[in-house]
Design a protein around this motif. Structure first.
Motif, PDB file in Angstrom:
ATOM      1  N   VAL A  87      -7.473 -11.816   6.345  1.00 61.78           N
ATOM      2  CA  VAL A  87      -8.089 -11.952   5.255  1.00 61.78           C
ATOM      3  C   VAL A  87      -7.321 -12.030   4.007  1.00 61.78           C
ATOM      4  O   VAL A  87      -7.496 -12.848   3.205  1.00 61.78           O
ATOM      5  CB  VAL A  87      -9.248 -10.876   5.146  1.00 61.78           C
ATOM      6  CG1 VAL A  87      -9.966 -11.004   3.677  1.00 61.78           C
ATOM      7  CG2 VAL A  87     -10.421 -11.288   6.338  1.00 61.78           C
ATOM      8  N   ALA A  88      -6.564 -11.084   4.115  1.00 59.98           N
ATOM      9  CA  ALA A  88      -5.485 -10.812   2.997  1.00 59.98           C
ATOM     10  C   ALA A  88      -4.670 -11.867   2.883  1.00 59.98           C
ATOM     11  O   ALA A  88      -4.230 -12.316   1.754  1.00 59.98           O
ATOM     12  CB  ALA A  88      -4.877  -9.537   3.026  1.00 59.98           C
ATOM     13  N   THR A  89      -3.935 -12.603   3.991  1.00 53.30           N
ATOM     14  CA  THR A  89      -3.233 -13.918   3.974  1.00 53.30           C
ATOM     15  C   THR A  89      -3.728 -14.878   3.415  1.00 53.30           C
ATOM     16  O   THR A  89      -3.484 -15.487   2.552  1.00 53.30           O
ATOM     17  CB  THR A  89      -2.670 -13.924   5.218  1.00 53.30           C
ATOM     18  OG1 THR A  89      -1.839 -12.791   5.795  1.00 53.30           O
ATOM     19  CG2 THR A  89      -1.445 -15.155   5.448  1.00 53.30           C
ATOM     20  N   CYS A 120       2.261 -10.415   1.034  1.00 55.65           N
ATOM     21  CA  CYS A 120       1.255 -10.021   0.098  1.00 55.65           C
ATOM     22  C   CYS A 120       0.370  -9.217   0.816  1.00 55.65           C
ATOM     23  O   CYS A 120      -0.006  -7.989   0.441  1.00 55.65           O
ATOM     24  CB  CYS A 120       0.693 -10.979  -0.852  1.00 55.65           C
ATOM     25  SG  CYS A 120       1.679 -11.931  -2.142  1.00 55.65           S
ATOM     26  N   ALA A 121      -0.103  -9.562   2.020  1.00 55.73           N
ATOM     27  CA  ALA A 121      -0.827  -9.046   2.908  1.00 55.73           C
ATOM     28  C   ALA A 121      -0.184  -7.842   3.511  1.00 55.73           C
ATOM     29  O   ALA A 121      -0.715  -6.660   3.521  1.00 55.73           O
ATOM     30  CB  ALA A 121      -0.935  -9.861   4.039  1.00 55.73           C
ATOM     31  N   ALA A 122       1.136  -7.554   3.575  1.00 53.80           N
ATOM     32  CA  ALA A 122       1.882  -6.382   3.929  1.00 53.80           C
ATOM     33  C   ALA A 122       1.712  -5.160   2.893  1.00 53.80           C
ATOM     34  O   ALA A 122       1.613  -4.200   3.535  1.00 53.80           O
ATOM     35  CB  ALA A 122       3.358  -6.566   3.982  1.00 53.80           C
ATOM     36  N   SER A 123       1.566  -5.708   1.545  1.00 56.08           N
ATOM     37  CA  SER A 123       1.435  -4.531   0.581  1.00 56.08           C
ATOM     38  C   SER A 123      -0.122  -4.319   0.837  1.00 56.08           C
ATOM     39  O   SER A 123      -0.099  -2.818   0.832  1.00 56.08           O
ATOM     40  CB  SER A 123       1.571  -5.363  -0.589  1.00 56.08           C
ATOM     41  OG  SER A 123       1.182  -4.345  -1.578  1.00 56.08           O
ATOM     42  N   ALA A 124      -1.093  -4.775   1.161  1.00 57.35           N
ATOM     43  CA  ALA A 124      -2.373  -4.290   1.523  1.00 57.35           C
ATOM     44  C   ALA A 124      -2.163  -3.325   2.647  1.00 57.35           C
ATOM     45  O   ALA A 124      -3.058  -2.352   2.801  1.00 57.35           O
ATOM     46  CB  ALA A 124      -3.082  -5.389   1.534  1.00 57.35           C
ATOM     47  N   LEU A 125      -1.653  -3.695   3.854  1.00 52.21           N
ATOM     48  CA  LEU A 125      -1.627  -2.950   4.853  1.00 52.21           C
ATOM     49  C   LEU A 125      -0.882  -1.546   4.593  1.00 52.21           C
ATOM     50  O   LEU A 125      -1.043  -0.636   5.158  1.00 52.21           O
ATOM     51  CB  LEU A 125      -0.705  -3.532   6.052  1.00 52.21           C
ATOM     52  CG  LEU A 125      -1.425  -5.014   6.607  1.00 52.21           C
ATOM     53  CD1 LEU A 125      -0.652  -5.717   7.375  1.00 52.21           C
ATOM     54  CD2 LEU A 125      -2.795  -4.578   7.048  1.00 52.21           C
ATOM     55  N   VAL A 142     -12.646  -5.444   1.437  1.00 47.47           N
ATOM     56  CA  VAL A 142     -12.831  -5.229  -0.087  1.00 47.47           C
ATOM     57  C   VAL A 142     -11.628  -4.637  -0.655  1.00 47.47           C
ATOM     58  O   VAL A 142     -11.044  -5.377  -1.706  1.00 47.47           O
ATOM     59  CB  VAL A 142     -14.179  -4.518  -0.510  1.00 47.47           C
ATOM     60  CG1 VAL A 142     -14.233  -4.399  -2.009  1.00 47.47           C
ATOM     61  CG2 VAL A 142     -15.351  -5.256   0.266  1.00 47.47           C
ATOM     62  N   ILE A 143     -11.022  -3.811  -0.110  1.00 50.96           N
ATOM     63  CA  ILE A 143      -9.814  -3.199  -0.598  1.00 50.96           C
ATOM     64  C   ILE A 143      -8.704  -4.065  -0.369  1.00 50.96           C
ATOM     65  O   ILE A 143      -7.832  -4.372  -1.419  1.00 50.96           O
ATOM     66  CB  ILE A 143      -9.534  -1.730   0.095  1.00 50.96           C
ATOM     67  CG1 ILE A 143     -10.403  -0.738  -0.479  1.00 50.96           C
ATOM     68  CG2 ILE A 143      -8.189  -1.373  -0.134  1.00 50.96           C
ATOM     69  CD1 ILE A 143     -10.402   0.581   0.822  1.00 50.96           C
ATOM     70  N   SER A 144      -8.634  -4.775   0.578  1.00 45.50           N
ATOM     71  CA  SER A 144      -7.435  -5.780   0.669  1.00 45.50           C
ATOM     72  C   SER A 144      -7.562  -6.800  -0.245  1.00 45.50           C
ATOM     73  O   SER A 144      -6.603  -7.316  -0.885  1.00 45.50           O
ATOM     74  CB  SER A 144      -7.608  -6.298   2.107  1.00 45.50           C
ATOM     75  OG  SER A 144      -8.743  -7.204   2.411  1.00 45.50           O
TER      76      SER A 144
END
Length: 416
Positions: A87-89, A120-125, A142-144
Motif C-alpha cells: 500500500v505504501a509503495t 519511502c515504504a521502508a520508512s513506514a515499516l 492509515v499510519i503508512s
C-alpha cells in the motif's frame, strides 16, 4: 479462550482496502505511463533489476521476518508488513509522480521510481515497528499512508528549500521513521504498559524466524544504500563501505551484548536489532564516506550506541516518557541515523579546505536534521491522534500481540 475476531477487519479493513486500490487504479489510468526507450530500457533493466529485487527482499522478506519475534504475533507481523509495504509503495509512486509533474516533468513509472517508492515504504515499516502488536491492520494502513505523505513532503522540502541532494534527503528515512514511530508510541500509549504485556514475549522458534529476517536485511543492505547512486565508482565505494560497517557492527554488537549481560551471554534481541546499525549510519553518511576505516569506525560506534540503547534506553523511554517502543526503533534506526548525520557533517567539514564553504555546509546540514525531526515529530503526533479515533476500533489490551484477533486458525475452530 481465544479473543473474538476484531470487528474492524470485517466492517472497516475490507472497504478501506477496496476503496484505496480502486483509487490507485483510477489515478494510474489517468496520470501514469511507462516511458519506453528500447536501448536505454534494455541497459537500465539489465543493470538495475537485480538491485531492485534486492530492495524488494529487504522490504518484504527482511522487515517481514524481523517482525515475527513475538510469540503469538508471527502471522500479523509478517502479513501486515506485506500489506503495509505494498500500500505504501503504491501511494509513494503516486506522490513522487505528482512531485515530478509539479517540477515540470512527466508522471512516469520506471524501475528507479519503484525503488524510490519502496524506500519511502521502508520508512513506514520502521515507524510501525514502534506500535507493533498494539494496533490493528486498519490503523497500520492509515499510519503508512500518512507517514509516507509526510516523508515525501519532507524530501521535497529538503530538495527545494535547503537544496539537499535527493539521495541525502531520502536516506534520512531512518531518522524520520524512528522519530515518527516514537511519537506514535507516545500518543498511543496504553495505561499499564509499564509492565510487560503477557503476550509480549518471544521463544526459540520466533526468535529464529526473526533472526532470519535480520540476516536477510544484513545481506542485502549494501544494495539498499547504493541502489540510487549513479556513479559506478561511488556505487562501489558505498557497497564496500556498507559491508565493512555492517561487519564491524556484528562484531561490536556481540561484544557489547556479552559485556552488558549479567550472565555474560549473548542476547538475541541485541543481535537482531544492532547488527544493522553500521549499515544505517553509513547509509545516512554515504556521500561523505570514502575510506574503509571511516566506514568501519562508523559501524563500530553505531553498534555500541545501538546496543546500549536497546539494553537501557528502551526501558527508560517507557518509564520516563511513556513511549512503549515494541521493536526498539529509536535504538535500531534513530540513534544510528543521527550518528550517520553527525559523521557526514564531520567528514564533510574535514575534507573542505574553504572555511566559508564549510560553515555554510554545516548550517544547511543542521537545517536538514532540524526540518526532518520537526516534520517527523509533528506528523507522528497528528497521525497518532487520528489513529486513536474510536472509529478504527483499537484492539483491547487482552487482544494485543495476538494473531487470533485477526487470523483464522483451523485447529482452534475445530475445538469450538
Amino acid at each position: 479462550m481465544a479473543p473474538q475476531y476484531a470487528p474492524s477487519l470485517r466492517s472497516r479493513l475490507a472497504p478501506l482496502l477496496i476503496i484505496l486500490q480502486a483509487a490507485f487504479i483510477i489515478i494510474y489510468v489517468f496520470f501514469d505511463k511507462v516511458i519506453i526507450d528500447k536501448q536505454k530500457d534494455k541497459d537500465t533493466f539489465s543493470n538495475f533489476y537485480a538491485e531492485f529485487q534486492d530492495v524488494n527482499v529487504i522490504v518484504i522478506v527482511g522487515f517481514g521476518f524481523l517482525s515475527t519475534f513475538l510469540v503469538r504475533y508471527g502471522f500479523s507481523g509478517s502479513g501486515f508488513n506485506l500489506l503495509v509495504a505494498v500500500v505504501a509503495t503504491q501511494w509513494a509512486v503516486i506522490l513522487k509522480g505528482f512531485k515530478s509533474w509539479y517540477d515540470g516533468g512527466e508522471f512516469t513509472l520506471s524501475l528507479r521510481s519503484l525503488v524510490d517508492a519502496e524506500m519511502c515504504a521502508a520508512s513506514a515499516l520502521i515507524s510501525i515497528g514502534g506500535v507493533l502488536g498494539k494496533t490493528n491492520a486498519v490503523q497500520l494502513v492509515v499510519i503508512s499512508l500518512l507517514e509516507v505523505s509526510g516523508f515525501v513532503l519532507n524530501t521535497w522540502i529538503l530538495e527545494t528549500l535547503v537544496k539537499v541532494h535527493s539521495l541525502t534527503a531520502i536516506m534520512m528515512l531512518h531518522v524520520f521513521g524512528a522519530f515518527f514511530g516514537l511519537m506514535l508510541t507516545w500518543v498511543l500509549f496504553r495505561k499499564g504498559s509499564e509492565q510487560q504485556f503477557e503476550k509480549e514475549t518471544y521463544d526459540r522458534k520466533t526468535g529464529l524466524f526473526s533472526m532470519l529476517g535480520a540476516v536477510f536485511l544484513w545481506m542485502f543492505w549494501p544494495s539498499f544504500n547504493s541502489v540510487l547512486v549513479d556513479s559506478p565508482k561511488r556505487k562501489l565505494e558505498v557497497v564496500c563501505g556498507t559491508y565493512l560497517a555492517l561487519a564491524a557492527s556484528v562484531v561490536t554488537a556481540a561484544a557489547v551484548s556479552v559485556l552488558s549481560s549479567p550472565k555474560g551471554k549473548l542476547n538475541l534481541i541485541h543481535i537482531q536489532s544492532c547488527i544493522l546499525a553500521g549499515g544505517v549510519a553509513v547509509g545516512v553518511a554515504s556521500s561523505a564516506v570514502h575510506q574503509p576505516w571511516e566506514a568501519m569506525t562508523i559501524g563500530f560506534t553505531a553498534a555500541v550506541v545501538s546496543t546500549i540503547g536497546v539494553q537501557y534506553i528502551k526501558n527508560h523511554m517507557l518509564l520516563a516518557f511513556q513511549c512503549h517502543d515494541t521493536s526498539g526503533v529509536l535504538s535500531a534506526h534513530g540513534f544510528p541515523g543521527l550518528l550517520g548525520w553527525l559523521a557526514h557533517l564531520l567528514l564533510q567539514i574535514k575534507d573542505c579546505e574553504d572555511h566559508t564553504i564549510a560553515i555554510r555546509f554545516a548550517v544547511f546540514h543542521i537545517c536538514t536534521l532540524l526540518i526532518t525531526i520537526t516534520m517527523s515529530l509533528s506528523m507522528g503526533i497528528i497521525t497518532g491522534v487520528l489513529s486513536k479515533w474510536s472509529f478504527w476500533r483499537m484492539p483491547q489490551d487482552n487482544k494485543c500481540f495476538d494473531d487470533q484477533a485477526y487470523w483464522e486458525f483451523h485447529h482452534v475452530s475445530l475445538h469450538k
